[in-house]
Design an enzyme around this catalytic site. Structure first.
Site, short mmCIF file in Angstrom:
data_model
loop_
_atom_site.label_atom_id
_atom_site.label_comp_id
_atom_site.label_asym_id
_atom_site.label_seq_id
_atom_site.Cartn_x
_atom_site.Cartn_y
_atom_site.Cartn_z
N GLY A 9 16.68 -10.96 41.71
CA GLY A 9 17.81 -11.69 41.11
C GLY A 9 17.49 -12.11 39.68
N ASP A 14 19.64 -18.11 36.86
CA ASP A 14 18.33 -18.73 37.14
C ASP A 14 17.20 -17.74 36.90
OD1 ASP A 14 19.95 -20.75 37.96
OD2 ASP A 14 19.14 -20.92 39.99
N ALA A 88 21.73 -13.22 45.27
CA ALA A 88 22.80 -13.59 46.20
C ALA A 88 24.16 -13.17 45.66
CB ALA A 88 22.83 -15.11 46.39
N SER A 135 20.73 -23.94 48.95
CA SER A 135 21.85 -24.52 48.19
C SER A 135 22.37 -25.81 48.80
CB SER A 135 22.98 -23.49 48.16
OG SER A 135 24.18 -24.09 47.74
N GLU A 137 25.32 -26.33 49.07
CA GLU A 137 26.47 -25.91 49.89
C GLU A 137 26.14 -25.99 51.38
OE1 GLU A 137 29.80 -24.42 49.74
OE2 GLU A 137 29.75 -25.68 47.98
N TYR A 158 29.45 -18.43 52.50
CA TYR A 158 28.26 -18.52 51.65
C TYR A 158 27.31 -19.61 52.17
CZ TYR A 158 25.45 -19.92 47.58
OH TYR A 158 24.41 -20.27 46.74
P1 NAP Z 1 23.78 -15.61 39.81
O1 NAP Z 1 23.83 -15.87 38.36
O2 NAP Z 1 25.01 -15.22 40.54
O3 NAP Z 1 22.66 -14.45 40.02
C1 NAP Z 1 22.54 -13.79 41.24
C2 NAP Z 1 21.52 -12.68 41.10
O4 NAP Z 1 21.45 -11.97 42.34
C3 NAP Z 1 21.88 -11.63 40.03
O5 NAP Z 1 20.68 -11.16 39.44
C4 NAP Z 1 22.50 -10.51 40.87
O6 NAP Z 1 22.43 -9.24 40.27
C5 NAP Z 1 21.59 -10.57 42.09
N1 NAP Z 1 22.15 -9.91 43.26
C6 NAP Z 1 23.38 -10.07 43.80
N2 NAP Z 1 23.52 -9.29 44.89
C7 NAP Z 1 22.35 -8.63 45.03
C8 NAP Z 1 21.88 -7.66 45.95
N3 NAP Z 1 22.65 -7.17 46.94
N4 NAP Z 1 20.62 -7.18 45.82
C9 NAP Z 1 19.83 -7.62 44.79
N5 NAP Z 1 20.23 -8.52 43.87
C10 NAP Z 1 21.48 -9.02 44.00
O7 NAP Z 1 23.16 -16.86 40.59
P2 NAP Z 1 22.32 -18.09 39.99
O8 NAP Z 1 23.25 -19.15 39.58
O9 NAP Z 1 21.29 -17.56 39.07
O10 NAP Z 1 21.61 -18.63 41.33
C11 NAP Z 1 20.36 -18.11 41.75
C12 NAP Z 1 20.22 -18.33 43.26
O11 NAP Z 1 20.28 -19.71 43.54
C13 NAP Z 1 21.30 -17.70 44.10
O12 NAP Z 1 20.73 -17.30 45.31
C14 NAP Z 1 22.29 -18.81 44.34
O13 NAP Z 1 23.01 -18.58 45.53
C15 NAP Z 1 21.35 -19.98 44.45
N6 NAP Z 1 21.88 -21.28 44.04
C16 NAP Z 1 22.48 -21.43 42.83
C17 NAP Z 1 22.91 -22.68 42.43
C18 NAP Z 1 23.57 -22.90 41.11
O14 NAP Z 1 24.20 -23.95 40.93
N7 NAP Z 1 23.42 -22.00 40.15
C19 NAP Z 1 22.73 -23.79 43.29
C20 NAP Z 1 22.09 -23.60 44.50
C21 NAP Z 1 21.65 -22.34 44.87
P3 NAP Z 1 23.59 -8.72 39.24
O15 NAP Z 1 23.27 -9.37 37.92
O16 NAP Z 1 23.41 -7.26 39.26
O17 NAP Z 1 24.91 -9.20 39.81
O1 G4F Z 2 31.65 -23.92 40.10
P1 G4F Z 2 31.97 -23.65 41.51
O2 G4F Z 2 32.54 -22.33 41.85
O3 G4F Z 2 30.64 -23.95 42.30
P2 G4F Z 2 30.33 -24.26 43.85
O4 G4F Z 2 31.40 -23.76 44.73
O5 G4F Z 2 29.97 -25.69 43.95
O6 G4F Z 2 29.06 -23.33 44.11
C1 G4F Z 2 27.99 -23.29 43.16
O7 G4F Z 2 27.06 -24.29 43.47
C2 G4F Z 2 26.41 -24.13 44.74
C3 G4F Z 2 25.47 -25.32 44.91
O8 G4F Z 2 26.18 -26.38 45.49
C4 G4F Z 2 25.66 -22.82 44.72
F1 G4F Z 2 24.97 -22.68 45.86
C5 G4F Z 2 26.64 -21.69 44.53
O9 G4F Z 2 25.93 -20.45 44.46
C6 G4F Z 2 27.38 -21.88 43.22
O10 G4F Z 2 26.45 -21.75 42.17
O11 G4F Z 2 32.99 -24.75 42.04
C7 G4F Z 2 32.73 -26.14 41.91
C8 G4F Z 2 33.96 -26.93 42.32
C9 G4F Z 2 34.52 -26.54 43.69
O12 G4F Z 2 34.84 -27.69 44.40
C10 G4F Z 2 35.79 -25.78 43.37
O13 G4F Z 2 36.80 -25.88 44.36
O14 G4F Z 2 35.00 -26.65 41.38
C11 G4F Z 2 36.20 -26.47 42.08
N1 G4F Z 2 37.11 -25.67 41.26
C12 G4F Z 2 38.34 -26.08 40.83
N2 G4F Z 2 38.95 -25.09 40.17
C13 G4F Z 2 36.93 -24.40 40.86
C14 G4F Z 2 38.08 -24.04 40.16
N3 G4F Z 2 35.87 -23.57 41.00
C15 G4F Z 2 35.99 -22.33 40.45
N4 G4F Z 2 34.93 -21.48 40.57
N5 G4F Z 2 37.12 -21.92 39.78
C16 G4F Z 2 38.21 -22.75 39.61
O15 G4F Z 2 39.21 -22.35 39.02
#
Ligand code: NAP
Ligand code: G4F
Length: 352
Positions: A9, A14, A88, A135, A137, A158
């Site tokens: 990833g 990240d 993911a 997460s 979530e 998710y």
């Molecule tokens: P992101 O920007 O969506 O990056 C996801 C990464 O996973 C990308 O490199 C994507 O590749 C790769 N990927 C997706 N499907 C795959 C597959 N089938 N096989 C191999 N690689 C694959 O996510 P992020 O925000 O960096 O988050 C990193 C991790 O932390 C994720 O697991 C996410 O669920 C978790 N997380 C994120 C947050 C947050 O707030 N950001 C919070 C809690 C947990 P491509 O670039 O090719 O799409």
């Molecule tokens: O930015 P979001 O899509 O993030 P969400 O659903 O909290 O998930 C992110 O954080 C998780 C950690 O808690 C990660 F695990 C996950 O991979 C991802 O990075 O939405 C945040 C909030 C939600 O309540 C959503 O309903 O924003 C609200 N929202 C309102 N309008 C929207 C929108 N979200 C999105 N994406 N787009 C809208 O138009």
């Protein structure tokens, strides 16, 4: 001794910050990328060098979590000291549209890696440390503040898939004595955040509206509350977890919560705009089941890892708005010079 890390990833938000952090610590950094018809390495291009050069920089390997044999092969080829699974289908709303795929990548994908890891550790007699990206979530509708002892109640395919990955990881740690850590990270953002997550969707719109490239921003639920931190701070916690004597699980959060509405107001005000003139509520962005309120308690991480967030919520929004205003200025200049058609406007205003 140079340590070798494998980031699965690495092309994500990240992954790119973690690659920078580890390269700065002189790790030999390897990453798994997916084959795509367009380049998907924008976030790490600055770290990538021609493999023929003296210093190859970050080294990339094709792979996919839906394909167990490549996961296994990459692990055997790279022989990492540390593996970070950040891969993911990470969009919660999209997981309602693609539940089976999400579960395959997020839950089964994790199982594929740790199964391969279990065999690799036995056959190579090497000690390998593994980080699993969990997460907030997974807490779903459990009331805040949420910490490591809070019961899980996920509210999306998710969230359920991440919880399966979390428990697979704990089971493999206990059953096979593997060094596996689960990070339970609350939302973390940055200028590199995917453009359909709410913070970036808002800051991109603010930039484009201020340049006259877009007028409306379509959003869903403005009442949901999130604990938003800065991604570069959070990847440091991932690394710290793998440097401890014993593997463990940690909540990583700021301990502050804000509504989506507050985020919108702050981001528009940052550019001198009145959000009420531009934001339109569109039902399509509501989720079948919502997570209403996330606010993490990261006391364990502070005590045991010495970790604490550095960037505050207003600083984060200022940083993202500044970045996206500049991006919109370039978009405007390129479009006026006839190099691009700002046709993405519609998608930008409405994407997820
Ligand atoms: P992101 O920007 O969506 O990056 C996801 C990464 O996973 C990308 O490199 C994507 O590749 C790769 N990927 C997706 N499907 C795959 C597959 N089938 N096989 C191999 N690689 C694959 O996510 P992020 O925000 O960096 O988050 C990193 C991790 O932390 C994720 O697991 C996410 O669920 C978790 N997380 C994120 C947050 C947050 O707030 N950001 C919070 C809690 C947990 P491509 O670039 O090719 O799409
Ligand atoms: O930015 P979001 O899509 O993030 P969400 O659903 O909290 O998930 C992110 O954080 C998780 C950690 O808690 C990660 F695990 C996950 O991979 C991802 O990075 O939405 C945040 C909030 C939600 O309540 C959503 O309903 O924003 C609200 N929202 C309102 N309008 C929207 C929108 N979200 C999105 N994406 N787009 C809208 O138009």
């Amino acid at each position: 001794m140079t340590k070798r890390a494998l980031i699965i990833g690495i092309t994500g938000q990240d992954g790119s910050y973690l690659a920078e952090l580890l390269a700065g610590k002189l790790y030999d950094v390897h990453g798994v990328i997916r084959r795509s018809s367009l380049f998907n390495t924008d976030r790490i291009d600055h770290m990538y060098c021609d493999p023929h050069s003296q210093n190859p920089g970050v080294r990339l390997h094709y792979g996919d979590l839906t394909d167990a044999s490549t996961v296994r092969r990459v692990l055997e080829d790279v022989k990492p000291d540390e593996v970070y699974n950040l891969a993911a289908q990470s969009h919660v709303r999209v997981s309602f549209d693609m539940p089976e795929y999400t579960a395959d990548v997020v839950a089964m994908g994790t199982l594929r890696i740790i199964e391969a890891l279990r065999d690799h550790v036995i056959h190579s007699s090497r000690a390998v440390r593994y980080y699993q990206a969990g997460s907030s979530e997974m807490f779903g509708s459990a009331p805040p503040p949420q910490n490591e002892k809070t019961p899980f109640y996920p509210r999306s395919p998710y969230g359920v898939s991440k919880l399966a990955a979390h428990w697979f990881s704990i089971n493999y740690r206990e059953a096979y004595n593997l060094f596996i850590c689960n990070g339970i990270l609350f939302n973390h953002e940055s200028p590199r955040r995917g453009e359909t997550f709410v913070t970036r969707k808002v800051t991109r719109a603010v930039g484009r509206i201020s340049q006259g490239l877009q007028d409306k921003l379509y959003l869903g639920n403005l009442s949901a509350r999130r604990d938003w931190g800065y991604a570069a701070d959070y990847v440091e916690a991932m690394w710290l977890m793998l440097q401890q004597d014993e593997p463990d699980d940690f909540v990583i959060a700021t301990g502050e919560t804000h509504s989506v509405g507050e985020l919108v107001e702050l981001a528009f005000a940052e550019a001198g705009l009145d959000w009420r003139r531009h934001v339109v509520i569109d039902q399509r962005y509501l989720r079948p089941t919502e997570v209403d309120n996330l606010c993490g308690d990261a006391a364990k991480a502070t005590d045991q890892l010495g970790w604490r967030p550095r960037v505050t919520f207003p600083e984060l929004i200022t940083m993202m708005v500044a970045h996206d205003c500049k991006l919109a200025q370039s978009e405007q200049a390129l479009s006026q010079a006839g190099f691009i058609t700002p046709a993405r406007g519609a998608a930008m205003a409405g994407g997820n």
